[in-house]
Design a protein around this motif. Sequence first.
Motif: not given
Length: 354
Positions: A3-28
Amino acid sequence: MRVLRWHGQKDIRVEEVPEPQVGPGQVKVKVKWCGICGTDIHEYEAGPLLVKVTKPHPLPGSKMAPVIMGHELSGDVTEVGEGVTNINVGDRVVVRPTIPCYNCYYCKRSQYVQCTSLGTIGYIWDGGFAEYMVAPSDTIYKIPDSLSYEVASFVEPLACAVHAVRRAKLFPGATVAVIGTGPIGLLTIEAARTMGAGKVFALETLPARYQVAQKLGVEAVINPLEVDAGKEMAKLTDGLRADFVFECAGPPAAMLSALKVSGRGGTIVEVGQMVEPCQFPFGTLWMHEKTIITSQGYTDEFPAAIAFLADGRVSVAPLITAKIGLDDVIKQGFEALTGEERYNHIKILVSPEL
Ligand SMILES: [Zn+2]
Ligand SMILES: [Zn+2]
């Protein structure tokens, strides 16, 4: 997943995170393409603007920084949560990034863009610069097979342009001037024409950008730094100037150009995000009974944007200046759009599959 995450101003990072879990009423959604938006660039260079860093956004399920960016996306549905009946696994879709509360005074009047606790995916909710994302099912729109994923990633910015033209109450055959030929300006040129405009003119101060507007078939590109834009517009329209002016650039000087190129009784629509205060000769406005309105985002323009892109009435091929993988999104995406060559780019599309 990557993923690409915003951490701060001029600080964005491509990193590994767990896949998101789909909740009620949501779509993956498995993301195919996600465009880099001017708003993403603002958040990168000058944020936090929309991202929350100290106090969470009121929307349940929202995120504080670090948050996955990206809100102009298309993809495939891979999973649906409990209670979702209108979307199925395998559907080709786009995601509307705005999540209204449906409960406030404005939501109850269907003015969702004015929702007092409007949440935006990619800023307070994990977005589309990712292999997968989840979103509430009411933000999901199916797209027809005739619409490619790549082109579908323009549904969101095109919805902004369609909203602006609707707000203007454009009449058939109207003469239009669009100021600023970045992504939103160019899409506004196309939306205005699709929605009935006659002649469409563009105003642009950067010669590097003339070509794309010309490719889209504008009557002329006027550079307000080189000529008196008002006089030039008058010359090109038998003295009448524009019935509608869409200001899509943002600096206060652009608003003064809008006043000059608009005709008597004309309408000026402020689409750009004017952050600085603007001194404005109201006398001229009054004398010629001109109207200024504003347009911000969209409400229910996704179906129109999907239709215009699906049958080619709006063509986005000339706007795509780079297609890159998620691993290259910082160097070839955000840095390209903030560096010296930034004006050579219109829209950069990112795919986690490249
Ligand atoms: Zn956007
Ligand atoms: Zn609301």
